[in-house]
Write a protein that holds these residues in place. Structure first.
Motif, PDB file in Angstrom:
ATOM      1  N   ASN A   1       0.756  -1.380   0.017  1.00 43.48           N
ATOM      2  CA  ASN A   1       0.025  -0.095   0.113  1.00 43.48           C
ATOM      3  C   ASN A   1       0.882   1.296   0.037  1.00 43.48           C
ATOM      4  O   ASN A   1       2.128   1.192   0.309  1.00 43.48           O
ATOM      5  N   ASP A   2       0.162   2.469  -0.080  1.00 42.33           N
ATOM      6  CA  ASP A   2       0.829   3.555  -0.310  1.00 42.33           C
ATOM      7  C   ASP A   2       1.679   4.106   1.097  1.00 42.33           C
ATOM      8  O   ASP A   2       2.733   4.304   0.961  1.00 42.33           O
ATOM      9  N   ALA A   3       1.430   3.732   2.249  1.00 41.02           N
ATOM     10  CA  ALA A   3       2.117   3.952   3.497  1.00 41.02           C
ATOM     11  C   ALA A   3       3.428   2.962   3.493  1.00 41.02           C
ATOM     12  O   ALA A   3       4.561   3.474   3.746  1.00 41.02           O
ATOM     13  N   MET A   4       3.197   1.963   3.171  1.00 42.90           N
ATOM     14  CA  MET A   4       4.340   1.068   3.054  1.00 42.90           C
ATOM     15  C   MET A   4       5.335   1.591   1.874  1.00 42.90           C
ATOM     16  O   MET A   4       6.558   1.509   2.028  1.00 42.90           O
ATOM     17  N   LEU A   5       5.002   2.146   0.774  1.00 43.78           N
ATOM     18  CA  LEU A   5       5.846   2.627   0.013  1.00 43.78           C
ATOM     19  C   LEU A   5       6.776   3.733   0.328  1.00 43.78           C
ATOM     20  O   LEU A   5       7.732   3.755   0.070  1.00 43.78           O
ATOM     21  N   ASN A   6       5.885   4.665   1.032  1.00 39.90           N
ATOM     22  CA  ASN A   6       6.641   5.836   1.566  1.00 39.90           C
ATOM     23  C   ASN A   6       7.848   5.348   2.697  1.00 39.90           C
ATOM     24  O   ASN A   6       8.692   6.078   2.661  1.00 39.90           O
ATOM     25  N   PHE A   7       7.317   4.382   3.378  1.00 45.06           N
ATOM     26  CA  PHE A   7       8.291   3.919   4.544  1.00 45.06           C
ATOM     27  C   PHE A   7       9.516   3.229   3.828  1.00 45.06           C
ATOM     28  O   PHE A   7      10.732   3.680   4.361  1.00 45.06           O
ATOM     29  N   ILE A   8       9.375   2.536   2.902  1.00 49.57           N
ATOM     30  CA  ILE A   8      10.539   2.079   2.122  1.00 49.57           C
ATOM     31  C   ILE A   8      11.292   3.029   1.416  1.00 49.57           C
ATOM     32  O   ILE A   8      12.665   2.891   1.590  1.00 49.57           O
ATOM     33  N   HIS A   9      10.555   4.082   0.743  1.00 53.14           N
ATOM     34  CA  HIS A   9      11.459   4.837   0.085  1.00 53.14           C
ATOM     35  C   HIS A   9      12.349   5.933   1.136  1.00 53.14           C
ATOM     36  O   HIS A   9      13.375   6.271   0.669  1.00 53.14           O
ATOM     37  N   ARG A  10      11.856   5.754   2.220  1.00 54.27           N
ATOM     38  CA  ARG A  10      12.774   6.785   3.264  1.00 54.27           C
ATOM     39  C   ARG A  10      13.523   5.943   4.110  1.00 54.27           C
ATOM     40  O   ARG A  10      14.803   6.454   4.487  1.00 54.27           O
ATOM     41  N   THR A  11      13.437   4.699   4.166  1.00 55.81           N
ATOM     42  CA  THR A  11      14.151   3.799   5.020  1.00 55.81           C
ATOM     43  C   THR A  11      15.476   3.000   4.320  1.00 55.81           C
ATOM     44  O   THR A  11      16.353   2.458   4.891  1.00 55.81           O
ATOM     45  N   ALA A  12      15.203   2.884   3.046  1.00 61.83           N
ATOM     46  CA  ALA A  12      15.921   1.813   2.357  1.00 61.83           C
ATOM     47  C   ALA A  12      17.426   2.334   2.307  1.00 61.83           C
ATOM     48  O   ALA A  12      18.329   1.393   2.650  1.00 61.83           O
ATOM     49  N   PRO A  13      17.765   3.430   2.125  1.00 62.71           N
ATOM     50  CA  PRO A  13      19.254   3.850   2.125  1.00 62.71           C
ATOM     51  C   PRO A  13      19.850   3.598   3.553  1.00 62.71           C
ATOM     52  O   PRO A  13      21.098   2.911   3.725  1.00 62.71           O
ATOM     53  N   VAL A  14      19.165   3.691   4.557  1.00 63.29           N
ATOM     54  CA  VAL A  14      19.767   3.615   5.945  1.00 63.29           C
ATOM     55  C   VAL A  14      19.898   2.352   6.323  1.00 63.29           C
ATOM     56  O   VAL A  14      21.111   1.498   6.650  1.00 63.29           O
ATOM     57  N   LEU A  15      18.916   1.284   5.844  1.00 67.19           N
ATOM     58  CA  LEU A  15      18.962  -0.200   6.048  1.00 67.19           C
ATOM     59  C   LEU A  15      20.174  -0.631   5.389  1.00 67.19           C
ATOM     60  O   LEU A  15      20.937  -1.754   5.650  1.00 67.19           O
ATOM     61  N   THR A  16      20.431  -0.343   3.765  1.00 66.52           N
ATOM     62  CA  THR A  16      21.446  -0.787   3.084  1.00 66.52           C
ATOM     63  C   THR A  16      22.889  -0.610   3.835  1.00 66.52           C
ATOM     64  O   THR A  16      23.661  -1.162   3.915  1.00 66.52           O
ATOM     65  N   VAL A  17      22.891   0.757   4.349  1.00 63.40           N
ATOM     66  CA  VAL A  17      24.247   0.949   4.991  1.00 63.40           C
ATOM     67  C   VAL A  17      24.342   0.083   6.226  1.00 63.40           C
ATOM     68  O   VAL A  17      25.536  -0.327   6.431  1.00 63.40           O
ATOM     69  N   LEU A  18      23.292  -0.097   7.114  1.00 67.80           N
ATOM     70  CA  LEU A  18      23.487  -0.980   8.214  1.00 67.80           C
ATOM     71  C   LEU A  18      23.754  -2.284   8.046  1.00 67.80           C
ATOM     72  O   LEU A  18      24.730  -2.916   8.465  1.00 67.80           O
ATOM     73  N   ILE A  19      23.278  -2.751   6.798  1.00 71.63           N
ATOM     74  CA  ILE A  19      23.373  -4.407   6.575  1.00 71.63           C
ATOM     75  C   ILE A  19      25.026  -4.239   5.966  1.00 71.63           C
ATOM     76  O   ILE A  19      25.680  -5.233   6.327  1.00 71.63           O
ATOM     77  N   ASP A  20      25.282  -3.096   5.433  1.00 70.66           N
ATOM     78  CA  ASP A  20      26.659  -3.275   4.840  1.00 70.66           C
ATOM     79  C   ASP A  20      27.661  -3.267   5.988  1.00 70.66           C
ATOM     80  O   ASP A  20      28.789  -3.957   5.864  1.00 70.66           O
ATOM     81  N   MET A  21      27.589  -2.392   7.053  1.00 73.40           N
ATOM     82  CA  MET A  21      28.402  -2.194   8.268  1.00 73.40           C
ATOM     83  C   MET A  21      28.361  -3.591   9.212  1.00 73.40           C
ATOM     84  O   MET A  21      29.217  -3.608   9.793  1.00 73.40           O
ATOM     85  N   VAL A  22      27.188  -4.189   9.091  1.00 73.53           N
ATOM     86  CA  VAL A  22      27.063  -5.188  10.406  1.00 73.53           C
ATOM     87  C   VAL A  22      27.118  -6.466   9.576  1.00 73.53           C
ATOM     88  O   VAL A  22      27.736  -7.335  10.286  1.00 73.53           O
ATOM     89  N   LEU A  23      26.402  -6.723   8.506  1.00 72.67           N
ATOM     90  CA  LEU A  23      26.417  -8.138   8.368  1.00 72.67           C
ATOM     91  C   LEU A  23      27.105  -8.761   6.956  1.00 72.67           C
ATOM     92  O   LEU A  23      27.537  -9.923   7.148  1.00 72.67           O
TER      93      LEU A  23
END
Length: 1139
Positions: free
Chosen positions: A757-779
């Motif tokens: 849905n729209d709310a999930m799309l907005n959440f993904i758009h805003r948090t994806a770069p941060v999650l990508t960096v965290l996965i890169d640093m930790v996992l």
């Protein structure tokens, strides 16, 4: 033939009989009574000299009764005309008693049943008119007894069966109309005996076989209509019909060539062979005819039409559309140009004509008024090139102009055709901006400009309700020009309600154009940008405008005329896009401010001097090499950035970050050559840096008795390696979901079938770069290390592959698949493109028989030209730029915050023996241990280990080489990320006294030259694709330069030594060679182990030797100055004969 007998009714009083007849027909009783008293003086009734009733003409009276059988008692009746009423029931057989009847007109009623055989007894009958009814059954053979018959009109009924061959006996017959029935079988050859026949109409039946060659004997035949059947053959004998005026054979299955004998029909005015399977070339003999209508459309004709040009100018309708005709359209008829005044409709569409449009149009531009009588010009779906002539847009009577699906170029000229209703220019290569004259057109109702390169803003457009006659509509043999509703009182032109409805639908100018309705407008897949007008004049508009453009100015679209299904936030320059872009720009400004305040340059130089002599130097030196590369790249990227910002923009209004990329560049000679020069300079720089890079630290394993040549074991190992990498790609894809979802969020419609849905799309758009960096640093490192232990693949290669997928490769692939300007796969989840959806037909637009837009074909189907029109490469750069910059900024800000916070809460791990375990002490540096959270938790200094650092630096270098030519700001992002990384590394080693591991995996980690070479080749390929698909000037120069620089022999001409000293000098001084000699046991011969070392002695200045088990070693040979050897588990080392 069986004789027909009729039972005669008993005689009755004539007044009473006539009264009964008229009342049963439906005439009001008072009128029937008045007529019955004095029939000979009544209107519509006629008597002879003896007072006998001879004519009854009651047509057009809306009579709703039945035909009484008592009419058979009016024995002297010569004419019975009951046409155009609503009489029902069957035709009474008693009409066969009217021996003197000459005209029987029962047409245009609602009669049903069979035609009575008794009508064959009317020996004096000349005209039998039973058309426009619901009669069924076969045609009675008894009608062949009507030897005086001149006209047999049975068309527009439901008659079935075959055509009786006995009709060939009607030697006096002049007109035979059997069209619009359900007749089957073949055309009887006996019809060729009707020597007096002038009209033969067998159209719209189910007749099969060939047209009989015997019809060529009908020397008086003027009209032959057999269209809409299933006929196959076309005899050459039709060329003998010297008096033929109209030949209409359309919509059959006629195969073969057009007979050249048709050129002998000197009186022929109309030739319609459309919608058949005719092939071959058009006979040149047709150019000898003085035709008015020539329709050869929808066949398989080929060849040219140059010989027809003089004939064309004498025509009023010329239609050769939907064939395979070719050649240039060059009307060289200047001497007879005035004869082209008659031409009203020209349709050359759906062929292979090529050449310039002006060669065809010039002849009409010389006419007065300009354009002559031309009303419709269809040249769509050809291969026409060049610009649209200005005079074409000034034709005085032009109502429809279709030039779509060609290769027309140039700007769209001003339009001053006052009667223009339909203008179709979509799917060309038109550029420029919308003409201001669109606001002055009073009748324009359909405007299609989609899939061009027209830019600028959408100014005021004046549209009106579409009102134009269908030029291809025909009711029987009449088009809109021949039909007039005022002919309703004429007994020979009678229209049913169904026919009147067809007339109203196809000929609106006859009934008056509607005041309310819709107009059609398509502007999608162009270069329109900026704000959109809230309304388009005072009419309801059905339009497509958003997809494939850059509409909007950072705000939501509020235009009421744009369909809600098209208002998807990712399709235009929305507020979310504006906000995201400015967040990135503000982040860069903050970085510059911090750099000005903190002055990291001095600290970096101090760090380099302090780390040169320690085992941390490879990481530090690689980082400094990256810093110098980023600085050199920034020098080249700066002018490139100014070119992108200052040259003419591809879109007038676009997001701020878009304007800093190659996606913003419009093809201009000077700007293009400057960009190509910068790209070539970067290509040389990157190629030189990669070629001058020192060989990476590596473990060489020499095993005795290794396999040689090809074996099945070798094949098994290669297959296993392939499967292991394939499995790794799957693992990487799973952990790259934030990047994947970011690309999905940029391309999914608000109302989709994916369940997001729209709310999930907005959440993904805003948090994806941060999650990508965290996965890169930790996992990333942990997963790669474990997978390396399981499979034997080098861990740093796994890490680099992981970061490649997560950083941009998967988002790039998803952008290509989903983006509107690429393959447009986002429509797979769009409800409009679901066949079962009620909205699936919302974009099915047609104007009469001309399809403008089809939802499935033009909207939902995958784009076929995405790779060649330059849109996709721009979309890739424009869409991924915010994501890449966000990742670099996020890492630059989050990495120091997270690590410093964790390190403040951590303590050094208590290790008594630094020579054992996974983390070994290094020589010449500060002594310490790994950091642990609160001294007992997980280690928090893992990001400093070479296995983490070297792949990360390689990934940054790869981003720099691949993306900086397209996104100059990325060089600044890489510079900031590498600077922050170097400072964090320095703090961890010297301030927090973190000890780096010295195990085999970390010693083998290094910058990968082969990986970077592949990244450079991939980046050059993307540059070439963008240059050629966007038609950049200098693209061939770029191609040549790439071939010269990337090939292996280019190293001979590159300044490698100078580059090595400039970029990699610290790394060269401390580069190590690790030689691992496996256990040899007591049978080991020391000389063989020595030879392994001797082969690698001169390859490096720092040599790390690991022996298992402990053994005595003797070294012979020269050593270079400054040579350093570190020994592990070596009890004795003898430098015999060493210098």
């Amino acid at each position: 033939m069986t004789a027909v007998s009729i039972e005669h009714d008993p005689p009755v009083n004539s007044d009473t009989l006539l009264y009964k007849i008229l009342v049963e027909l439906g005439l009001p009783r008072d009128q029937a009574e008045a007529v019955a008293r004095m029939p000979c003086s009544a209107k519509r009734f006629y008597c002879d000299d003896q007072g006998e009733l001879t004519e009854i003409t009651l047509q057009h009276l809306d009579l709703r009764g039945r035909i009484p059988k008592e009419l058979g008692a009016l024995r002297f009746l010569r004419q019975l005309n009951l046409q155009v009423n609503q009489l029902k029931g069957q035709i009474p057989k008693q009409l066969g008693q009217l021996k003197f009847l000459e005209v029987l007109g029962l047409a245009s009623n609602q009669l049903d049943g069979r035609i009575p055989e008794e009508l064959g007894l009317l020996e004096n009958l000349e005209w039998l008119q039973l058309e426009h009814n619901q009669l069924n059954g076969p045609i009675p053979r008894e009608l062949s007894q009507l030897h005086s018959l001149r006209g047999l009109h049975l068309h527009q009924n439901q008659l079935a069966g075959s055509i009786p061959k006995e009709l060939g006996h009607l030697t006096t017959l002049e007109e035979l109309h059997l069209s619009q029935n359900q007749l089957t079988g073949q055309i009887p050859t006996e019809l060729g005996q009707l020597q007096g026949l002038s009209v033969l109409d067998l159209a719209e039946n189910q007749l099969q076989g060939s047209i009989p060659k015997e019809l060529g004997q009908l020397q008086k035949l003027r009209s032959l209509f057999v269209y809409k059947n299933s006929l196959e053959g076309l005899p050459t004998e039709l060329g003998q019909l010297r008096n033929l005026i109209s030949l209409h054979l359309a919509q059959n299955q006629i195969r073969g060539h057009i007979p050249k004998e048709l050129g002998q029909l000197r009186l022929l005015k109309k030739l319609d062979l459309s919608e058949n399977a005719l092939s071959g070339e058009i006979p040149q003999e047709l150019s000898q005819l003085d035709l008015r209508i020539l329709d050869l459309s929808r066949n398989q004709l080929s060849g040219g039409i140059a010989f027809l040009w003089n004939t064309i100018c004498s025509l009023t309708v010329f239609d050769i559309s939907h064939n395979a005709l070719s050649g240039e359209l060059n009307m060289e008829v200047s001497e007879t140009g005035q004869s082209c005044q008659k031409l009203r409709h020209m349709d050359l569409s759906h062929n292979k004509f090529r050449g310039s449009l002006s060669k065809l149009v010039d002849i009409f531009c010389k006419l007065s008024p300009i354009g002559g009588s031309l009303q419709e010009l269809r040249l769509n779906h050809n291969e026409l090139i060049g610009e649209i002539p200005q005079c074409l847009m000034q034709f005085r009577h032009l109502t429809l102009l279709a030039l779509n699906n060609n290769r027309l170029q140039g700007s769209l000229p001003e339009v001053h055709a006052p009667e223009l209703v339909v203008l179709a220019l979509h799917k060309n290569e038109l550029s420029g901006k919308l003409p201001s004259s669109f606001h002055t057109l009073r009748h324009l109702g359909v405007l299609t400009l989609h899939e061009n390169s027209i830019g600028g803003s959408i100014s005021d457009i004046r549209l009106n309700v579409t009102c134009m006659d269908n030029s291809k509509f025909a009711l029987g043999q009449m088009g809109c020009g021949e039909i007039s509703l005022t002919t309703r009182g004429n007994p020979w032109f009678n229209f049913t309600e169904n026919e009147l409805q067809q007339i109203r639908s196809n000929c609106p100018t006859l009934t008056g154009c509607p005041r309310h309705g819709t107009a059609n407008l398509t502007l999608h897949r162009n270069r329109f940008s900026c704000a959109v007008p809230e309304r388009v004049d005072n009419v309801t508009v059905t339009g497509l405008v958003v997809m494939g453009n850059m509409l909007g100015s950072g705000y939501e679209l509020a235009s009421s005329w744009i369909l809600p299904e098209e208002k998807q936030s990712f399709l235009y320059y929305s507020h979310e896009v504006w906000q995201s872009n400015w967040h990135v720009l503000c982040g860069f400004l903050l970085l510059l401010l911090l750099a000005a305040v903190c002055r990291p340059r001095q600290r970096l130089q101090k760090t380099l001097r302090s780390l040169e002599v320690s085992t941390t130097a490879p990481v530090a030196s690689a980082n400094f090499g990256l810093l110098k590369t980023a600085q050199a790249t920034l020098l080249l990227a700066t002018p490139l950035l100014f070119i992108y910002l200052c040259s003419e923009s591809y879109y007038d209004c676009s997001p701020p970050l878009w304007q800093t990329t190659s996606a913003n560049l419009q093809a201009e000679p000077l700007a293009d050559f400057c960009v190509i020069a910068c790209w070539c300079a970067m290509l040389v720089l990157f190629r030189t840096i990669i070629a001058s890079m020192p060989a990476s630290r590596r473990v060489q394993s020499e095993r005795y008795g290794s396999m040689g040549g090809f074996t099945w074991a070798y094949l098994f190992l290669r297959a296993r390696r392939f499967l292991v990498w394939l499995l790794w790609f799957g693992v990487v894809t799973v952990f790259s979901l934030p990047s994947v979802l970011y690309a999905f969020a940029n391309s999914l419609p608000a109302h989709n079938t994916s369940g997001i849905n729209d709310a999930m799309l907005n959440f993904i758009h805003r948090t994806a770069p941060v999650l990508t960096v965290l996965i890169d640093m930790v996992l990333v490192v942990r997963i790669s290390t474990k997978y390396s232990r399981l499979t034997g693949i080098k861990a740093d290669r796994l890490v680099m592959t992981f970061r490649l997928f997560a950083a941009w490769l998967l988002p790039l692939l998803i952008t290509v698949i989903l983006d509107e300007n690429c393959i447009s796969g986002w429509k797979w989840t769009w409800t409009v493109c679901q066949a079962e959806s009620a909205q699936h037909r919302i974009f099915d637009w047609t104007i009469y028989n001309e399809e403008i837009l089809n939802t499935q074909r033009d909207i939902c189907n995958l784009s076929e030209t995405w790779w060649s029109d330059g849109r996709c490469s721009r979309a890739i750069v424009g869409n991924l730029t915010p994501f890449l910059l966000k990742k670099l900024l996020t890492r630059s800000f989050l990495q120091p915050l997270i690590l410093l916070s964790l390190w403040r809460l951590s303590r050094l791990e208590d290790r008594r023996d630094g020579s054992k375990g996974r983390h070994l002490r290094f020589l010449g540096g500060p002594k310490g241990h790994p950091l642990q959270l609160l001294g007992v938790g997980r280690r928090t200094s893992g990001s400093l280990v070479p296995l983490q650092q070297m792949p990360f630096l390689t990934t940054l270098m790869e981003l720099l080489m691949f993306w900086t030519p397209f996104v100059p700001l990325l060089s600044l992002g890489v510079l900031s990320a590498s600077t922050v990384n170097m400072l964090i590394f320095d703090l961890g080693v010297w301030h927090f006294r973190v000890q780096l591991p010295d195990d085999e995996v970390n010693r083998a980690a290094g910058l990968s030259g082969s990986y970077l070479s592949f990244a450079q080749i991939a980046g050059s390929s993307l540059q070439l694709w963008h240059a050629f698909s966007s038609n950049m000037h200098g693209r061939y120069m770029l191609l040549t330069f790439n071939v010269l620089v990337i090939n292996p022999w280019a190293k001979c001409f590159l300044p490698l030594e100078r580059a090595r000293k400039l970029f990699w000098e610290p790394l060269s001084r401390v580069q190590e060679m690790v030689i691992e000699i496996p256990q040899a046991g007591e049978a080991q011969v020391p000389g063989e182990a020595e030879s392994i070392l001797m082969k690698n002695m001169e390859k490096t200045e720092h040599l790390d030797i690991v022996f298992r088990p402990v053994l005595e070693f003797h070294l012979f040979g020269p050593l270079s100055s400054g040579f350093h050897v570190s020994l592990h588990n070596v009890t004795h080392f003898n430098f015999n004969h060493c210098r």
